[in-house]
Design a protein around this motif. Structure first.
Motif, mmCIF file in Angstrom:
data_model
loop_
_atom_site.group_PDB
_atom_site.id
_atom_site.type_symbol
_atom_site.label_atom_id
_atom_site.label_comp_id
_atom_site.label_asym_id
_atom_site.label_seq_id
_atom_site.Cartn_x
_atom_site.Cartn_y
_atom_site.Cartn_z
ATOM 1 N N GLY A 106 0.861 -1.138 0.155
ATOM 2 C CA GLY A 106 -0.051 -0.015 -0.010
ATOM 3 C C GLY A 106 0.875 1.127 -0.044
ATOM 4 O O GLY A 106 0.507 2.238 -0.525
ATOM 5 N N GLY A 107 2.004 1.136 0.617
ATOM 6 C CA GLY A 107 2.905 2.340 0.578
ATOM 7 C C GLY A 107 3.232 2.796 -0.766
ATOM 8 O O GLY A 107 3.473 4.089 -0.784
ATOM 9 N N ASP A 108 3.902 2.070 -1.516
ATOM 10 C CA ASP A 108 4.227 2.588 -2.766
ATOM 11 C C ASP A 108 3.493 2.178 -3.935
ATOM 12 O O ASP A 108 3.779 2.258 -5.375
ATOM 13 C CB ASP A 108 5.726 2.143 -3.009
ATOM 14 N N GLY A 109 2.435 1.456 -3.759
ATOM 15 C CA GLY A 109 1.412 1.239 -4.822
ATOM 16 C C GLY A 109 1.923 0.139 -5.768
ATOM 17 O O GLY A 109 1.594 0.049 -7.029
ATOM 18 N N SER A 110 2.893 -0.916 -5.410
ATOM 19 C CA SER A 110 3.402 -1.644 -6.113
ATOM 20 C C SER A 110 2.864 -3.218 -5.821
ATOM 21 O O SER A 110 2.393 -3.549 -4.785
ATOM 22 C CB SER A 110 5.054 -1.960 -5.628
ATOM 23 N N LEU A 111 3.186 -3.991 -6.796
ATOM 24 C CA LEU A 111 2.924 -5.512 -6.989
ATOM 25 C C LEU A 111 4.413 -6.215 -7.361
ATOM 26 O O LEU A 111 4.968 -5.786 -8.308
ATOM 27 C CB LEU A 111 1.930 -6.077 -8.131
ATOM 28 N N ARG A 112 4.816 -6.889 -6.252
ATOM 29 C CA ARG A 112 6.067 -7.426 -6.626
ATOM 30 C C ARG A 112 6.206 -8.949 -6.658
ATOM 31 O O ARG A 112 5.207 -9.658 -6.002
ATOM 32 C CB ARG A 112 6.968 -7.194 -5.286
ATOM 33 N N ARG A 113 7.011 -9.655 -7.467
ATOM 34 C CA ARG A 113 6.845 -10.983 -7.681
ATOM 35 C C ARG A 113 8.217 -11.438 -7.134
ATOM 36 O O ARG A 113 9.036 -10.926 -7.476
ATOM 37 C CB ARG A 113 6.492 -11.277 -9.024
ATOM 38 N N PRO A 149 13.701 -12.179 -6.192
ATOM 39 C CA PRO A 149 12.684 -11.254 -6.823
ATOM 40 C C PRO A 149 12.812 -11.415 -8.374
ATOM 41 O O PRO A 149 13.622 -11.664 -8.896
ATOM 42 C CB PRO A 149 13.364 -9.720 -6.431
ATOM 43 N N LEU A 150 11.562 -11.378 -8.884
ATOM 44 C CA LEU A 150 11.312 -11.394 -10.215
ATOM 45 C C LEU A 150 11.012 -10.137 -10.967
ATOM 46 O O LEU A 150 11.172 -10.013 -12.184
ATOM 47 C CB LEU A 150 10.267 -12.288 -10.452
ATOM 48 N N GLY A 151 10.552 -9.023 -10.113
ATOM 49 C CA GLY A 151 10.083 -7.843 -10.926
ATOM 50 C C GLY A 151 8.923 -7.208 -10.156
ATOM 51 O O GLY A 151 8.365 -7.746 -9.211
ATOM 52 N N VAL A 152 8.763 -5.977 -10.467
ATOM 53 C CA VAL A 152 7.739 -5.056 -9.732
ATOM 54 C C VAL A 152 7.021 -4.313 -10.879
ATOM 55 O O VAL A 152 7.111 -4.135 -11.963
ATOM 56 C CB VAL A 152 8.679 -3.747 -9.122
ATOM 57 N N THR A 153 5.573 -4.383 -10.560
ATOM 58 C CA THR A 153 4.346 -3.812 -11.453
ATOM 59 C C THR A 153 4.092 -2.623 -10.503
ATOM 60 O O THR A 153 3.601 -2.790 -9.390
ATOM 61 C CB THR A 153 3.273 -4.669 -11.648
#
Length: 340
Positions: free
Chosen positions: A102-109, A117-121
């Motif tokens: 919620g803090g940075d609005g990201s979806l991490r994989r 880590p695979l990536g960030v949306t």
């Protein structure tokens, strides 16, 4: 004491004993506690990797994702540097863990095996609940002032979105249809979305028994949701007042309501026993039994104040409760076993 009085008193004691026995058999038995270590602040949602027996814990206040090895009963790993992680999900088909912050609005994989880590949306503010859309082969994430993001599970690419009338809290997807039911507390409504058409098609208003001034000050309360698709029932827990609302998904109307424990954040369906479990920050797990078209409360199992997020895993027949650190209890995952 007269013989008649003695028999009457004996009958009363027998009824009390039978009632206590029935409540115990309806309850959840605490099976184990797994310490989370030095974890501070609020704990949010949970997810599971069944094959590896790993439980993922969104440690919102700690800015981390805890990975618990259930077989060993210990924390396997902690992924830090997250900005208010709220939603977490695991997709076996992609062997990927998804974390919405919620803090940075990201979806991490993250990779399922070594959690690399695979990536960030980047989605938008207040990325929150995550659901797996097995039918559409996508990840669905609620975020912002009112939207569901549709994400490609492998690449993390944004495949589209669905606009809503307010920030989405818990939502559930039909397995045998195209609808998504979404709690929108700020609108005090349940949005009904057609995920094929990618648009909202209906809006169910919560009946106005809450305190309007309290709503304004504390925020609206329809956060938890579960779908009993087999019986055409949508189960929503309102915090103000604390009630279980039962909606008929065929008739699109409220079918029943009954009081439950307060400050609820999760509700789960135990299809095997036709029961419902509500986890409440008030310090209880409420257990309700389906009775025809409605439900009745069987008992409440005491927990800890503030412990309101949980996960029921039918494949393991266990309910996992996230307990935040307090003066009385360290941060831990409590594991409950339903009656056999």
């Amino acid at each position: 004491m007269l013989p008649t009085q003695s028999r009457l008193w004996g009958a009363v004691l027998l009824m009390v004993a039978l009632s206590a026995s029935a409540a115990a058999s309806a309850g959840l038995e605490l099976d184990a506690k797994i310490p989370l270590g030095d974890v501070r602040g609020r704990i949010d949602h949970l997810a599971i990797d069944l094959a590896r027996q790993r439980l993922f814990v969104a440690e919102l206040g700690n800015g981390s994702l805890g990975v618990v090895d259930l077989a060993r009963g210990a924390v396997l790993k902690r992924i830090g540097g997250l900005s208010e992680p709220q939603g977490v999900a695991y997709l076996a088909a992609a062997d990927t863990v998804y974390v919405a912050s919620g803090g940075d609005g990201s979806l991490r994989r993250f990779k399922g095996d070594d959690l690399a880590p695979l990536g960030v949306t980047k989605l938008g503010e207040d990325a929150d609940n995550i659901r797996i859309d097995a039918q559409g082969g996508r990840i669905v994430v609620g975020y912002g002032d009112g939207a569901l993001a549709l994400i490609e599970p492998g690449s993390g690419d944004l495949a589209g979105g669905i606009q809503l009338e307010g920030h989405p809290e818990s939502f559930q997807l039909e397995a045998g249809g195209s609808r998504i039911f979404v709690n929108v507390p700020t609108a005090r409504r349940i949005a009904v979305v057609d995920r094929d058409a990618r648009q909202q098609v209906a809006s169910w208003k919560l009946s106005g028994r809450g305190n309007a001034l309290k709503d304004l000050v504390e925020g609206q309360g329809n956060f938890p949701m579960a779908l009993d698709e087999a019986h055409g029932r949508l189960l929503v827990v309102d915090r103000n007042p604390p009630e279980l609302l039962v909606f008929d998904t065929a008739r699109n109307e409220l079918a029943a309501r009954l009081p439950t424990c307060g400050d609820a954040d999760d509700v789960f369906l135990d299809a095997k026993r036709e029961r419902v479990y509500v986890s409440c920050g008030e310090g209880f797990l409420a257990i309700l039994q389906r009775n025809g078209s409605t439900y009745e409360e069987l008992t409440r199992v005491p927990t800890v104040s503030g412990a309101r997020t949980a996960l029921f895993v039918p494949e393991l027949d266990r309910l996992f409760l996230a307990v935040r650190a307090s003066g009385a209890e360290p941060a831990a995952v409590w594991i409950f076993r339903p009656p056999s």
